[in-house]
Design a protein around this motif. Structure first.
Motif, PDB file in Angstrom:
ATOM      1  N   LEU A 341       0.824  -1.205   0.000  1.00 33.83           N
ATOM      2  CA  LEU A 341       0.000   0.000   0.000  1.00 33.83           C
ATOM      3  C   LEU A 341       0.861   1.258   0.000  1.00 33.83           C
ATOM      4  CD1 LEU A 341      -2.752  -0.818   2.666  1.00 33.83           C
ATOM      5  CD2 LEU A 341      -3.146  -0.472   0.229  1.00 33.83           C
ATOM      6  N   GLU A 342       1.818   1.295   0.910  1.00 31.68           N
ATOM      7  CA  GLU A 342       2.568   2.517   1.124  1.00 31.68           C
ATOM      8  C   GLU A 342       3.698   2.694   0.114  1.00 31.68           C
ATOM      9  OE1 GLU A 342       3.101   3.815   5.022  1.00 31.68           O
ATOM     10  OE2 GLU A 342       1.066   3.244   5.597  1.00 31.68           O
ATOM     11  N   ARG A 343       4.240   1.602  -0.362  1.00 36.98           N
ATOM     12  CA  ARG A 343       5.230   1.703  -1.438  1.00 36.98           C
ATOM     13  C   ARG A 343       4.607   2.324  -2.680  1.00 36.98           C
ATOM     14  NH1 ARG A 343       8.823  -3.332  -3.971  1.00 36.98           N
ATOM     15  NH2 ARG A 343      10.230  -2.027  -5.220  1.00 36.98           N
ATOM     16  N   ASN A 344       3.337   1.996  -2.926  1.00 34.10           N
ATOM     17  CA  ASN A 344       2.645   2.479  -4.113  1.00 34.10           C
ATOM     18  C   ASN A 344       1.897   3.790  -3.885  1.00 34.10           C
ATOM     19  OD1 ASN A 344       2.769   0.325  -6.461  1.00 34.10           O
ATOM     20  ND2 ASN A 344       2.668  -0.808  -4.529  1.00 34.10           N
ATOM     21  N   GLY A 345       2.057   4.379  -2.698  1.00 30.08           N
ATOM     22  CA  GLY A 345       1.471   5.677  -2.439  1.00 30.08           C
ATOM     23  C   GLY A 345      -0.041   5.697  -2.446  1.00 30.08           C
ATOM     24  N   ARG A 346      -0.666   4.583  -2.075  1.00 28.70           N
ATOM     25  CA  ARG A 346      -2.120   4.544  -2.067  1.00 28.70           C
ATOM     26  C   ARG A 346      -2.654   5.450  -0.955  1.00 28.70           C
ATOM     27  NH1 ARG A 346      -2.835   1.880  -7.003  1.00 28.70           N
ATOM     28  NH2 ARG A 346      -4.706   3.183  -6.770  1.00 28.70           N
ATOM     29  N   ASP A 347      -3.755   6.089  -1.230  1.00 28.88           N
ATOM     30  CA  ASP A 347      -4.331   7.070  -0.303  1.00 28.88           C
ATOM     31  C   ASP A 347      -5.213   6.319   0.693  1.00 28.88           C
ATOM     32  OD1 ASP A 347      -5.208   9.341   0.928  1.00 28.88           O
ATOM     33  OD2 ASP A 347      -6.212  10.194  -0.830  1.00 28.88           O
ATOM     34  N   VAL A 348      -4.638   5.928   1.833  1.00 30.58           N
ATOM     35  CA  VAL A 348      -5.282   4.996   2.751  1.00 30.58           C
ATOM     36  C   VAL A 348      -5.113   5.459   4.189  1.00 30.58           C
ATOM     37  CG1 VAL A 348      -3.206   3.534   2.835  1.00 30.58           C
ATOM     38  CG2 VAL A 348      -5.417   2.541   3.432  1.00 30.58           C
ATOM     39  N   GLU A 349      -6.105   5.159   5.016  1.00 23.14           N
ATOM     40  CA  GLU A 349      -6.022   5.291   6.463  1.00 23.14           C
ATOM     41  C   GLU A 349      -6.354   3.941   7.090  1.00 23.14           C
ATOM     42  OE1 GLU A 349      -7.030  10.019   7.054  1.00 23.14           O
ATOM     43  OE2 GLU A 349      -8.731   8.640   6.828  1.00 23.14           O
ATOM     44  N   TYR A 350      -6.161   3.824   8.417  1.00 18.58           N
ATOM     45  CA  TYR A 350      -6.176   2.529   9.078  1.00 18.58           C
ATOM     46  C   TYR A 350      -7.105   2.523  10.300  1.00 18.58           C
ATOM     47  CZ  TYR A 350      -1.822   1.580   6.465  1.00 18.58           C
ATOM     48  OH  TYR A 350      -0.871   1.395   5.494  1.00 18.58           O
ATOM     49  N   VAL A 351      -7.803   1.408  10.488  1.00 19.25           N
ATOM     50  CA  VAL A 351      -8.554   1.145  11.714  1.00 19.25           C
ATOM     51  C   VAL A 351      -8.413  -0.330  12.057  1.00 19.25           C
ATOM     52  CG1 VAL A 351     -10.260   2.987  11.370  1.00 19.25           C
ATOM     53  CG2 VAL A 351     -10.722   0.683  10.480  1.00 19.25           C
ATOM     54  N   ALA A 352      -8.777  -0.690  13.289  1.00 17.50           N
ATOM     55  CA  ALA A 352      -8.912  -2.088  13.686  1.00 17.50           C
ATOM     56  C   ALA A 352     -10.354  -2.529  13.445  1.00 17.50           C
ATOM     57  CB  ALA A 352      -8.545  -2.266  15.154  1.00 17.50           C
ATOM     58  N   ASP A 353     -10.557  -3.829  13.310  1.00 22.89           N
ATOM     59  CA  ASP A 353     -11.918  -4.312  13.056  1.00 22.89           C
ATOM     60  C   ASP A 353     -12.885  -3.934  14.180  1.00 22.89           C
ATOM     61  OD1 ASP A 353     -10.907  -6.110  14.939  1.00 22.89           O
ATOM     62  OD2 ASP A 353     -11.194  -7.884  13.690  1.00 22.89           O
ATOM     63  N   VAL A 354     -12.423  -3.892  15.425  1.00 23.24           N
ATOM     64  CA  VAL A 354     -13.311  -3.523  16.526  1.00 23.24           C
ATOM     65  C   VAL A 354     -13.785  -2.081  16.420  1.00 23.24           C
ATOM     66  CG1 VAL A 354     -12.434  -5.257  18.138  1.00 23.24           C
ATOM     67  CG2 VAL A 354     -11.331  -3.006  18.013  1.00 23.24           C
ATOM     68  N   ASP A 355     -13.093  -1.264  15.631  1.00 19.62           N
ATOM     69  CA  ASP A 355     -13.539   0.113  15.432  1.00 19.62           C
ATOM     70  C   ASP A 355     -14.841   0.183  14.645  1.00 19.62           C
ATOM     71  OD1 ASP A 355     -11.470   1.571  16.780  1.00 19.62           O
ATOM     72  OD2 ASP A 355     -10.123   1.071  15.141  1.00 19.62           O
ATOM     73  N   LEU A 356     -15.170  -0.858  13.905  1.00 17.93           N
ATOM     74  CA  LEU A 356     -16.459  -0.870  13.218  1.00 17.93           C
ATOM     75  C   LEU A 356     -17.603  -0.803  14.219  1.00 17.93           C
ATOM     76  CD1 LEU A 356     -14.478  -1.876  10.978  1.00 17.93           C
ATOM     77  CD2 LEU A 356     -16.380  -3.219  10.082  1.00 17.93           C
ATOM     78  N   GLU A 357     -17.373  -1.323  15.437  1.00 17.98           N
ATOM     79  CA  GLU A 357     -18.348  -1.208  16.514  1.00 17.98           C
ATOM     80  C   GLU A 357     -18.054  -0.022  17.422  1.00 17.98           C
ATOM     81  OE1 GLU A 357     -20.001  -3.755  20.382  1.00 17.98           O
ATOM     82  OE2 GLU A 357     -19.133  -4.809  18.666  1.00 17.98           O
TER      83      GLU A 357
END
Length: 601
Positions: A341-357
């Motif tokens: 993801l980061e090598r290719n400069g993708r525009d991304v942010e991060y969460v854990a699955d428990v954050d869906l709740e």
């Protein structure tokens, strides 16, 4: 990262756990699988037959990994041959498939909607994707990874008996972090953000020097549930870095001699007050990591510390991870994908699955939600939040297998809200079944829940493979394969494993396209859905478009990320998955069409 020194562990005062809990010593926390990341993780093949299934007179007594469904009906091969790569039976997502408790599951009637999955020759983005991409691409990820990297995060690992944890799966910028650790001597705590960084793999964010370790109170054990919680005092009080890009953080505890003696991963969530949202959101598998965490002697597969229970029914984030010096499964599947993801400069942010709740608004205003590896355990609020995103037009890429398989519940504990995960794996054993049958912690597809995962994912779990299998291409005219040169029947070496998903035609969404049809040498498959018979083990990858316009892709394998980056041990049962540029192009096609848009020439 600013910090406040906590009380010395040796003088902290913690009340003893209330009855019926009893104490176990810290040394008993060494009931754990050893060997770090092996080519075949040691947690596979453990007994796991749920109690309800065990009461069936005809049910064979087999391992947890074997008691999983074939995912195919009798006659599926003939059905697929007749339909080609397109499956047009079933109920369109997001129509629910909850079934009457105990009743048979019949093939549901349906017909293709006016718009299904994009036609293979189409080059048009799927409709109704919120929000639209801005005219100028955000380049902050490329700028982040252009910074100086520091490879020391992954060097000098040694087991010196130090154990550490944070008690949370994710943290927001500026929020408190309490590092809890047990050991001898002093360590420096180095905080890294993982990514590409010219191949170094991480950037050093900050260092807390001279942190004193010591003894900690004995972990508490509830013999009725197998729940183990440490309740240790912090040795370091800090705050999550503000102004640092959302991502995977790793705390490395290092001795004065330079040895890395403990690793502690945590997701740095995006700032909820930031009006800009990255179009792509990566979801990390915290619940599944904890389900397999045997620190202290019990997890959802093993119980070595209580009598009469085959496994724990509750686990907690209030303890270290047993595997990989505390890093759990981070290096196994997710880190190669993060590096890509980061090598290719993708525009991304991060969460854990428990954050869906716990933090569901973080999914708002995204174009693509993506997962990698193994996300097996889901609470109902987590699943319903993902379903709502799809119903609202957000795309999803499951670069996974065995996802959304067990229903769980989050409970509050000493480590904070939602720090415990509950999974009885049996409707009859779960005390809430009588009053809330739809929340019983059993397989999503089983009574009384009767909510198969296939209408969301597009396919369902098949079994564990005995050895890695080649991905066999189907539907080569689909845009996923653009630029790869692949043709139907071509193979991608060892891309399928350690487990695989397969198609249930009776639950397939209209317009579903089958993108891979790969024979596998798998453990025997037994259906756990009433009315469905076992079939031949075949891996499938599928894609469909929901009525909202959202596209959902399912790879049906753990090992997709292994073909993207050369980091780490990419072997299963002695077979290595080589880095393959064609898989990289397929992943780029997914992101270009469904996520953050083309990167340019």
């Amino acid at each position: 990262m600013g910090r406040r020194r906590g009380a010395l562990p040796g003088v902290c005062r913690l009340s003893p756990p209330p009855s019926p809990l009893r104490n176990i010593s810290y040394s008993r926390g060494e009931f754990q699988r050893t060997g770090g990341i092996a080519s075949a993780p040691a947690d596979e093949g453990k007994p796991g037959l749920d109690e309800d299934a065990a009461r069936e007179p005809a049910a064979p007594v087999i391992s947890r990994r074997r008691l999983l469904t074939a995912g195919v009906l009798s006659g599926t091969a003939a059905a697929l041959a007749a339909c080609g790569s397109h499956v047009t039976i079933g109920t369109p997502f997001p129509t629910t498939t909850r079934l009457p408790s105990g009743g048979p599951i019949a093939t549901l009637p349906g017909s293709p909607p006016a718009s299904g999955s994009p036609a293979p020759s189409s080059s048009v983005l799927p409709p109704s994707l919120p929000p639209s991409l801005p005219p100028n691409r955000d380049t902050s990820m490329a700028a982040e990874n252009a910074q100086h990297g520091d490879p020391r995060w992954d060097r000098g690992r040694a087991d010196r008996g130090v154990r550490a944890y944070l008690g949370v799966a994710s943290v927001g910028p500026g929020q408190p972090l309490a590092l809890r650790a047990a050991g001898i001597g002093t360590v420096d705590v180095e905080w890294y953000r993982l990514g590409w960084y010219h191949g170094a793999g991480a950037r050093l964010v900050s260092v807390d020097r001279g942190v004193r370790l010591g003894g900690q109170p004995r972990a508490s054990l509830d013999p009725a549930t197998g729940l183990i919680e440490c309740r240790w005092a912090p040795v370091l009080s800090s705050t999550a870095p503000a102004g640092t890009k959302s991502g995977m953080l790793l705390a490395v505890l290092r001795t004065p001699a330079g040895q890395s003696v403990a690793n502690v991963p945590v997701i740095l969530r995006p700032d909820p007050t930031d009006p800009r949202r990255a179009p792509v959101l990566f979801i990390s598998a915290a619940s599944t990591w904890q389900a397999y965490n045997s620190w202290g002697g019990s997890d959802f597969y093993t119980d070595l510390v209580t009598s009469g229970t085959p496994r724990a029914v509750k686990v907690s984030f209030d303890r270290p991870y047993a595997l990989d010096a505390g890093a759990a499964y981070l290096r196994r599947w997710e880190l190669p994908f993060i590096r890509w993801l980061e090598r290719n400069g993708r525009d991304v942010e991060y969460v854990a699955d428990v954050d869906l709740e716990r933090n569901p608004s973080l999914l708002d205003q995204r174009r693509l939600l993506v997962m990698a590896g193994h996300l097996e355990y889901w609470s109902r609020p987590m699943r319903e939040r993902l379903e709502a995103a799809v119903a609202g037009g957000t795309n999803v890429a499951f670069l996974t297998a065995n996802e959304v398989y067990w229903q769980t519940r989050l409970e509050d504990g000493p480590a904070g809200p939602g720090s415990r995960i509950v999974c009885y794996k049996s409707a009859s054993a779960d005390p809430i079944t009588a009053s809330r049958p739809s929340d019983a912690t059993t397989r999503w597809r089983q009574p009384p829940v009767n909510d198969p995962e296939a209408p969301l994912v597009g396919e369902m779990y098949g079994s564990v493979v005995r050895t890695a299998a080649d991905w066999v291409v189907a539907g080569r005219r689909h845009w996923l394969y653009e630029g790869t040169g692949l043709r139907d029947g071509d193979a991608i070496t060892n891309l399928v494993g350690q487990e695989f998903d397969t198609l249930y035609p009776s639950f397939a969404n209209p317009g579903t396209v089958v993108l891979a049809r790969s024979p596998v040498d798998a453990e025997p498959m037994v259906t756990d859905v009433p009315g469905l018979a076992p079939g031949l083990p075949v891996h499938n990858s599928t894609i469909y478009t929901a009525a909202s316009g959202a596209t959902v892709f399912a790879a049906g394998t753990f090992q997709w990320s292994w073909a993207l980056d050369a980091y780490g041990n990419r072997t299963y049962q002695g077979a290595q998955t080589p880095v393959d540029g064609r898989v990289g192009r397929m992943t780029r096609n997914l992101f270009d069409r469904l996520g953050d848009g083309p990167l340019g020439p």
